[in-house]
Design a protein around this motif. Sequence first.
Motif, PDB file in Angstrom:
ATOM      1  N   ASP A  34       0.847  -1.194   0.000  1.00 40.45           N
ATOM      2  CA  ASP A  34       0.000   0.000   0.000  1.00 40.45           C
ATOM      3  C   ASP A  34       0.884   1.245   0.000  1.00 40.45           C
ATOM      4  O   ASP A  34       1.065   1.894   1.028  1.00 40.45           O
ATOM      5  CB  ASP A  34      -0.919  -0.016   1.229  1.00 40.45           C
ATOM      6  N   PRO A  35       1.461   1.599  -1.161  1.00 42.47           N
ATOM      7  CA  PRO A  35       2.360   2.762  -1.208  1.00 42.47           C
ATOM      8  C   PRO A  35       1.677   4.033  -0.720  1.00 42.47           C
ATOM      9  O   PRO A  35       0.569   4.364  -1.145  1.00 42.47           O
ATOM     10  CB  PRO A  35       2.718   2.861  -2.694  1.00 42.47           C
ATOM     11  N   GLY A  36       2.325   4.733   0.178  1.00 41.99           N
ATOM     12  CA  GLY A  36       1.775   5.972   0.705  1.00 41.99           C
ATOM     13  C   GLY A  36       0.665   5.787   1.708  1.00 41.99           C
ATOM     14  O   GLY A  36       0.179   6.769   2.280  1.00 41.99           O
TER      15      GLY A  36
ATOM     16  N   GLY B 245      -4.465   3.184   0.675  1.00 46.42           N
ATOM     17  CA  GLY B 245      -5.454   2.129   0.508  1.00 46.42           C
ATOM     18  C   GLY B 245      -5.136   1.218  -0.657  1.00 46.42           C
ATOM     19  O   GLY B 245      -4.605   1.654  -1.681  1.00 46.42           O
ATOM     20  N   VAL B 246      -5.495  -0.065  -0.499  1.00 49.35           N
ATOM     21  CA  VAL B 246      -5.271  -1.056  -1.541  1.00 49.35           C
ATOM     22  C   VAL B 246      -6.387  -2.090  -1.458  1.00 49.35           C
ATOM     23  O   VAL B 246      -6.826  -2.465  -0.372  1.00 49.35           O
ATOM     24  CB  VAL B 246      -3.875  -1.716  -1.401  1.00 49.35           C
TER      25      VAL B 246
ATOM     26  N   ARG C  95      -3.757  -6.706  -2.579  1.00 50.47           N
ATOM     27  CA  ARG C  95      -2.910  -7.043  -1.430  1.00 50.47           C
ATOM     28  C   ARG C  95      -2.577  -8.539  -1.449  1.00 50.47           C
ATOM     29  O   ARG C  95      -1.439  -8.942  -1.170  1.00 50.47           O
ATOM     30  CB  ARG C  95      -3.615  -6.670  -0.124  1.00 50.47           C
ATOM     31  N   ALA C  96      -3.569  -9.361  -1.811  1.00 46.80           N
ATOM     32  CA  ALA C  96      -3.329 -10.802  -1.898  1.00 46.80           C
ATOM     33  C   ALA C  96      -2.350 -11.131  -3.021  1.00 46.80           C
ATOM     34  O   ALA C  96      -1.524 -12.052  -2.888  1.00 46.80           O
ATOM     35  CB  ALA C  96      -4.654 -11.538  -2.115  1.00 46.80           C
ATOM     36  N   ALA C  97      -2.428 -10.385  -4.127  1.00 46.34           N
ATOM     37  CA  ALA C  97      -1.486 -10.611  -5.233  1.00 46.34           C
ATOM     38  C   ALA C  97      -0.062 -10.303  -4.793  1.00 46.34           C
ATOM     39  O   ALA C  97       0.882 -11.049  -5.122  1.00 46.34           O
ATOM     40  CB  ALA C  97      -1.880  -9.746  -6.430  1.00 46.34           C
ATOM     41  N   VAL C  98       0.124  -9.209  -4.071  1.00 46.14           N
ATOM     42  CA  VAL C  98       1.455  -8.858  -3.573  1.00 46.14           C
ATOM     43  C   VAL C  98       1.958  -9.928  -2.604  1.00 46.14           C
ATOM     44  O   VAL C  98       3.132 -10.336  -2.657  1.00 46.14           O
ATOM     45  CB  VAL C  98       1.429  -7.470  -2.905  1.00 46.14           C
TER      46      VAL C  98
ATOM     47  N   GLY D 150       5.546  -4.340  -5.403  1.00 49.36           N
ATOM     48  CA  GLY D 150       4.329  -3.610  -5.079  1.00 49.36           C
ATOM     49  C   GLY D 150       3.328  -3.723  -6.207  1.00 49.36           C
ATOM     50  O   GLY D 150       3.572  -4.392  -7.218  1.00 49.36           O
ATOM     51  N   PRO D 151       2.187  -3.066  -6.087  1.00 46.73           N
ATOM     52  CA  PRO D 151       1.162  -3.135  -7.131  1.00 46.73           C
ATOM     53  C   PRO D 151       1.473  -2.202  -8.296  1.00 46.73           C
ATOM     54  O   PRO D 151       2.106  -1.159  -8.117  1.00 46.73           O
ATOM     55  CB  PRO D 151      -0.102  -2.683  -6.403  1.00 46.73           C
ATOM     56  N   SER D 152       1.033  -2.601  -9.496  1.00 46.37           N
ATOM     57  CA  SER D 152       1.026  -1.650 -10.610  1.00 46.37           C
ATOM     58  C   SER D 152      -0.170  -0.713 -10.474  1.00 46.37           C
ATOM     59  O   SER D 152      -0.070   0.485 -10.722  1.00 46.37           O
ATOM     60  CB  SER D 152       0.958  -2.392 -11.951  1.00 46.37           C
ATOM     61  N   PHE D 153      -1.302  -1.275 -10.088  1.00 36.50           N
ATOM     62  CA  PHE D 153      -2.522  -0.498  -9.825  1.00 36.50           C
ATOM     63  C   PHE D 153      -3.146  -1.109  -8.586  1.00 36.50           C
ATOM     64  O   PHE D 153      -3.209  -2.330  -8.465  1.00 36.50           O
ATOM     65  CB  PHE D 153      -3.476  -0.590 -11.025  1.00 36.50           C
TER      66      PHE D 153
END
Length: 471
Positions: A272-274, A277-278, A283-286, A384-387
């Motif tokens: 959850d960068p910054g 919220g994610v 979050r499960a993918a990460v 981290g996530p792309s989106f």
Amino acid sequence: MREDALWKMPAAEQAAAVRRADISAVELIDSHLDRIAEVNPQVNAVTQLMAEQARTAAQRTDRRRAAGEAMGPLAGVPFTVKESTAVEGVPTTFGTERFRDLVAPADAPPVARLRAAGAIPIGHSNMPTLILAGMHTRSEMFGDTVNPWDSTRTPGGTSGGDAVAVATGMAALGLGNDSGGSVRIPAQFCGVAGLKPSTGRFPADHRVLGPDDPGPASQMLVTDGPLARSVGDLRLAYEALAGTDPRDPRAVPAPAYGEPLAGPVKVAVVADPGGHGVHPAIRAAVAAAADALADAGYDVRDVGDVPRLDEALEAYGRITVTEFAPTWPAVRKLLGEGGDRYIAAAMEGTPPATAEELMKLMGTWLNIRRSWAEFLDEYPLLLGPSFTEPPVEPGLESRDKAGRDRVGSGMRLCSVTSFVGVPAVAVPTGVADGLPSGVQIVGRAFREDMCLAAAQSIEDRLGVLTPLDPM
């Protein structure tokens, strides 16, 4: 080997089969042209089909092979090219009627490099009008591109046409570009892999509309990047694209592969960068990607956050708006009513900087890059996530301020990593609620090789999601 199966093969296998003369390059191209005829009416990803040119190039490949000439690592492999990137003899329309007849006199450097490796452009691919109409792939000339997983969700953008073409087997590779997620977001939304290289890794020439180069923000932020169904294919495209070209003095003659690091490579995990919220699925993918890397022997560590994210996003927005402001009235007319909403919201919400403020912002930019270099010196890779959400509905970012803020927040790690110029590889992690999910691996400048290796470890454990038929 049945011809109708050729388009399903990975790019590496396609090229190997052509080199061995198991298949002809013409057969390979025809298989993809048949696939485009079958699938493109459903998804509208390929805009200008280059069938005749592609067959001619394939015939030339077959003649060279028959004559005993050496074949390139991408011999006969078809690829799509974003409507903003020049292919010799074909209009570079940017998706707008105004540029319908803007025929390119020569290939852009990345197209030329892929051709030199043996690959064959098979068609242009859709994108938002002028790359500016939003994140969703919808252009004035060609209309909407459809996400093959779910027609009610966007394929992302701005390289959405390439992501859809690759995901559905219409091309083995796609050539897009990325200045804040335009390769990585459609990769996540369509279940394919994508690479945003370091600034200066791939040569480019974005002077499509005349002899003048764009300003410093566009020079530093925009990087061309490939999309593929597998990390192995992405690696082949990376090796072909890396290098220098006299048309681009920014391109750095850095080696494509660096020295291995001593001991297990440390990976910083930030779901959850910054702290904005994610979505639970992301979050499960990460978490799944982190487990895969730990299983592969990486030293995976949860860390608090990435450096200076909000400050970087503010500086990114202010610098780009300042550079864009003088041309906005003319560009707004080209975008037309509705197409201008996405950029208009940015222009109205962020005032251009004064000359004094801009000089200070340029210093801030360098200082943030330094902070990231120090962070990546301690943690050579970042996961981290792309989106931070699953694929959203088409055009969300252009509807209202809430939609634009939501999309801007979702792509925040892409934006900041483009701002600091470091490489990143987007890789799928699986399917959640019928939609593809994925992550990105960010690395030190000019260490794309480390990002690709980590992404390969994730793919080895979590699998490849495409090609697929449109749902």
